[in-house]
Design a protein around this motif. Structure first.
Motif, PDB file in Angstrom:
ATOM      1  N   THR A  76     -20.743  27.355  67.810  1.00 11.52           N
ATOM      2  CA  THR A  76     -21.772  27.048  68.423  1.00 11.52           C
ATOM      3  C   THR A  76     -21.232  26.288  69.417  1.00 11.52           C
ATOM      4  O   THR A  76     -20.447  25.540  69.715  1.00 11.52           O
ATOM      5  N   GLY A  77     -22.693  24.570  69.724  1.00 15.51           N
ATOM      6  CA  GLY A  77     -22.153  24.159  70.435  1.00 15.51           C
ATOM      7  C   GLY A  77     -21.640  22.648  70.218  1.00 15.51           C
ATOM      8  O   GLY A  77     -21.261  21.351  70.957  1.00 15.51           O
ATOM      9  N   LYS A  78     -21.289  23.135  69.133  1.00 18.18           N
ATOM     10  CA  LYS A  78     -21.149  21.771  68.063  1.00 18.18           C
ATOM     11  C   LYS A  78     -19.099  21.742  67.061  1.00 18.18           C
ATOM     12  O   LYS A  78     -19.293  22.897  66.446  1.00 18.18           O
ATOM     13  N   ILE A  79     -18.224  21.494  68.267  1.00 12.10           N
ATOM     14  CA  ILE A  79     -16.625  21.598  68.104  1.00 12.10           C
ATOM     15  C   ILE A  79     -16.621  20.124  66.955  1.00 12.10           C
ATOM     16  O   ILE A  79     -16.710  18.755  67.307  1.00 12.10           O
ATOM     17  N   LEU A  80     -15.918  21.400  66.118  1.00 10.04           N
ATOM     18  CA  LEU A  80     -14.977  19.758  65.239  1.00 10.04           C
ATOM     19  C   LEU A  80     -13.605  20.560  64.595  1.00 10.04           C
ATOM     20  O   LEU A  80     -12.934  21.731  65.033  1.00 10.04           O
TER      21      LEU A  80
ATOM     22  N   ALA B 200     -19.583  23.758  58.885  1.00  9.85           N
ATOM     23  CA  ALA B 200     -19.626  25.263  59.412  1.00  9.85           C
ATOM     24  C   ALA B 200     -20.747  25.636  58.896  1.00  9.85           C
ATOM     25  O   ALA B 200     -21.728  25.692  59.663  1.00  9.85           O
ATOM     26  N   GLN B 201     -20.642  25.845  57.961  1.00  8.95           N
ATOM     27  CA  GLN B 201     -21.730  26.566  56.609  1.00  8.95           C
ATOM     28  C   GLN B 201     -23.448  25.339  56.541  1.00  8.95           C
ATOM     29  O   GLN B 201     -24.355  25.730  57.005  1.00  8.95           O
ATOM     30  N   GLU B 202     -23.270  24.184  56.207  1.00 12.68           N
ATOM     31  CA  GLU B 202     -23.981  22.704  56.245  1.00 12.68           C
ATOM     32  C   GLU B 202     -25.105  22.587  57.751  1.00 12.68           C
ATOM     33  O   GLU B 202     -26.051  21.960  57.711  1.00 12.68           O
ATOM     34  N   LEU B 203     -23.842  22.097  58.839  1.00 12.50           N
ATOM     35  CA  LEU B 203     -24.328  21.482  59.607  1.00 12.50           C
ATOM     36  C   LEU B 203     -24.560  22.134  60.982  1.00 12.50           C
ATOM     37  O   LEU B 203     -24.217  21.701  62.240  1.00 12.50           O
ATOM     38  N   GLY B 204     -23.599  23.342  60.985  1.00 12.85           N
ATOM     39  CA  GLY B 204     -23.381  24.157  62.449  1.00 12.85           C
ATOM     40  C   GLY B 204     -22.417  23.244  62.588  1.00 12.85           C
ATOM     41  O   GLY B 204     -22.386  24.285  64.230  1.00 12.85           O
ATOM     42  N   TYR B 205     -21.110  23.207  62.902  1.00  8.11           N
ATOM     43  CA  TYR B 205     -20.032  22.775  63.453  1.00  8.11           C
ATOM     44  C   TYR B 205     -18.915  24.072  64.125  1.00  8.11           C
ATOM     45  O   TYR B 205     -19.047  25.122  62.372  1.00  8.11           O
ATOM     46  N   THR B 206     -18.282  24.429  64.835  1.00  8.00           N
ATOM     47  CA  THR B 206     -17.219  25.500  64.576  1.00  8.00           C
ATOM     48  C   THR B 206     -15.877  24.181  64.702  1.00  8.00           C
ATOM     49  O   THR B 206     -15.699  23.721  65.659  1.00  8.00           O
ATOM     50  N   PRO B 207     -15.393  24.814  63.100  1.00  6.05           N
ATOM     51  CA  PRO B 207     -14.723  24.580  62.917  1.00  6.05           C
ATOM     52  C   PRO B 207     -13.349  25.186  64.223  1.00  6.05           C
ATOM     53  O   PRO B 207     -12.978  25.949  64.413  1.00  6.05           O
ATOM     54  N   VAL B 208     -12.256  23.523  64.695  1.00  2.36           N
ATOM     55  CA  VAL B 208     -10.822  24.114  65.195  1.00  2.36           C
ATOM     56  C   VAL B 208      -9.902  22.968  64.832  1.00  2.36           C
ATOM     57  O   VAL B 208     -10.085  22.094  64.012  1.00  2.36           O
TER      58      VAL B 208
ATOM     59  N   TRP C  39     -14.384  26.736  76.795  1.00  2.00           N
ATOM     60  CA  TRP C  39     -15.793  26.602  75.065  1.00  2.00           C
ATOM     61  C   TRP C  39     -16.438  27.992  75.762  1.00  2.00           C
ATOM     62  O   TRP C  39     -17.428  28.060  76.858  1.00  2.00           O
ATOM     63  N   PRO C  40     -16.858  29.126  74.898  1.00  2.00           N
ATOM     64  CA  PRO C  40     -17.932  30.099  75.386  1.00  2.00           C
ATOM     65  C   PRO C  40     -19.437  29.748  75.298  1.00  2.00           C
ATOM     66  O   PRO C  40     -20.868  30.057  75.942  1.00  2.00           O
ATOM     67  N   ARG C  41     -19.554  27.991  74.775  1.00  2.98           N
ATOM     68  CA  ARG C  41     -21.268  27.600  74.738  1.00  2.98           C
ATOM     69  C   ARG C  41     -21.206  25.843  75.518  1.00  2.98           C
ATOM     70  O   ARG C  41     -19.694  25.818  75.298  1.00  2.98           O
ATOM     71  N   LYS C  42     -22.125  25.878  76.057  1.00  2.00           N
ATOM     72  CA  LYS C  42     -22.142  24.971  76.361  1.00  2.00           C
ATOM     73  C   LYS C  42     -22.259  23.619  75.071  1.00  2.00           C
ATOM     74  O   LYS C  42     -23.065  23.940  74.061  1.00  2.00           O
ATOM     75  N   VAL C  43     -20.830  22.395  75.365  1.00  2.00           N
ATOM     76  CA  VAL C  43     -20.224  21.712  74.192  1.00  2.00           C
ATOM     77  C   VAL C  43     -21.477  20.500  74.010  1.00  2.00           C
ATOM     78  O   VAL C  43     -21.157  19.585  75.123  1.00  2.00           O
TER      79      VAL C  43
END
Length: 442
Positions: free
Chosen positions: A170-174, A208-216, A244-248
């Motif tokens: 997603t566009g949200k990185i954690l 990731a499940q609840e707020l749409g983050y992609t964890p790294v 990153w494959p999406r706009k951050v």
């Protein structure tokens, strides 16, 4: 500051360890064994030399001829029988160690990805926390190289390859940053009983499940100076945003213990170098970060000073000085290169850090913990709980509070939270902590 959690190797039989260790690991451990033997031999030689010096001193010039007075020498004369014995032991050790290393280097497989295990990762993380700077300086294959990982595997810094590895990005990185002597796998609980009921296996999966983050997850050598790791992380984050494959849209850093100091260092390094990722940083979360130091490292410094004050015990101070640059940075919470450059990190001098404020324009959030229950029954109890903190980091340090106003970190009241009855390692797997994170990051 952290120590290995329940994921530490334990007392596994040798046969079990053979399944986990790579041949390069055995080569690295052999190198450490050689260095350890040499270190012990030199320690014993210095102790005996100091005894010689003490006995010879009252005899004046007559006694001095039995002592090697060369600057930096142990005191044992190299041409004497004792000196010959020590020289022979060290010579044989170097010869044997060099032969074993050469043999293992020949039979070692070519560099490439090899399957690892949580047990191996925990062992390497602990060794790097204690000796990481020395492992790097001696080119030991046990030294960890910083990387960004997912499910324990390094991520490629190439857009097409990264899109293939993270198809649901997603566009949200954690980014989750671990602490001293730990690794990225230790964000995940060892057993389902210790996991987050209904919220996945770790904070990253839950958010990731609840707020749409992609964890790294960051994986790094915690024995290096904090500012060294901070500079490397700053550069790595710049590469990540470009690949990153999406706009951050938003970047959040969730840090534990030393990881918080590394993150602060990375932000200052990136700002000084004109990098772009700080403009995407929305939240910076600290879990038990020793912003103003950890008492255990201060105790270690005091022991060094006491041992070093007596000629006969001075060699033993070297044992305490085995600890890494990363550990000594925790004495006061060093963040910048100027905090340690040009100074003896074992001298135990005063806090020389210039005040370093929190990143401007970023929501900075602090979670501290106390082993006691809040509120305590009496004022004395509250003071004790605050000083004890989570067992490693006092409450004041974790909340950025300092006796000098200029050094205080400006965490707003609604961005501070204290987990009661919680230890330092438990901050990694706590359901109440997760629920607080979810409220803050929603």
């Amino acid at each position: 500051m952290t120590t290995p959690s329940s994921r530490r190797p334990g007392r596994a039989p040798l046969a079990d360890w053979r399944r986990h260790l790579h041949l390069s690991d055995i080569r690295g451990l052999a190198q450490l064994a050689t260095q350890g033997t040499l270190g012990i031999t030199e320690l014993v030689e210095k102790v005996q030399g100091n005894v010689y010096k003490a006995v010879a001193a009252p005899l004046g010039a007559a006694g001095q001829k039995f002592v090697d007075r060369t600057a930096g020498a142990s005191g044992v004369r190299k041409k004497g029988i004792t000196g010959l014995v020590y020289g022979s032991v060290k010579g044989v050790t170097r010869l044997a160690g060099g032969g074993v290393d050469a043999l293992l280097a020949r039979v070692a497989p070519r560099p490439g990805p090899q399957a690892s295990s949580p047990q191996r990762e925990a062992l390497l993380a602990a060794l790097n926390g204690v000796l990481g700077d020395q492992l790097l300086d001696t080119a030991n294959p046990l030294a960890i190289r910083m990387s960004l990982r997912h499910d324990g595997q390094s991520l490629p810094m190439d857009q097409a390859a990264l899109a293939q590895r993270l198809p649901h990005a997603t566009g949200k990185i954690l980014l989750l940053v671990h602490g001293l002597c730990m690794n990225d796998l230790q964000w995940r609980a060892d057993s389902p009983a210790d996991a987050l009921p209904g919220h996945g296996q770790d904070y990253g999966e839950g958010l990731a499940q609840e707020l749409g983050y992609t964890p790294v997850y960051l994986h790094y050598n915690t024995g290096l100076h904090t500012s060294v790791n901070g500079g490397q992380l700053a550069a790595l984050l710049e590469q990540l945003l470009q690949a990153w494959p999406r706009k951050v849209e938003a970047l959040t850093l969730l840090t534990h213990s030393m990881g918080g100091l590394v993150a602060r260092s990375a932000w200052h390094s990136a700002a000084a170098r004109g990098m772009h990722w700080p403009s995407r940083l929305r939240h910076l979360v600290f879990l038990g970060t020793p912003h103003h130091g950890a008492p255990l490292e201060k105790v270690g410094s005091w022991v060094d000073t006491v041992l070093g004050s007596n000629p006969l015990t001075r060699p033993f101070a070297k044992i305490g000085q085995i600890r890494s640059a990363g550990i000594t940075d925790l004495r006061y919470g060093n963040v910048l290169p100027a905090d340690w450059q040009g100074a003896d990190r074992f001298s135990g001098g005063p806090d020389r850090r210039p005040p370093v404020p929190l990143p401007a324009g970023v929501a900075c959030l602090a979670v501290a913990a106390t082993l006691g229950r809040v509120p305590a029954a009496a004022a004395a109890g509250r003071q004790f709980d605050a000083a004890l903190g989570d067992g490693l980091v006092p409450l004041a340090s974790a909340l950025g509070q300092h006796a000098e106003v200029a050094r205080c970190l400006a965490f707003p009241t609604d961005r501070q939270w204290v987990a009661s009855g919680t230890g330092h390692i438990a901050l990694l797997h706590s359901l109440p902590v997760y629920q607080q994170l979810r409220r803050w990051l929603a």
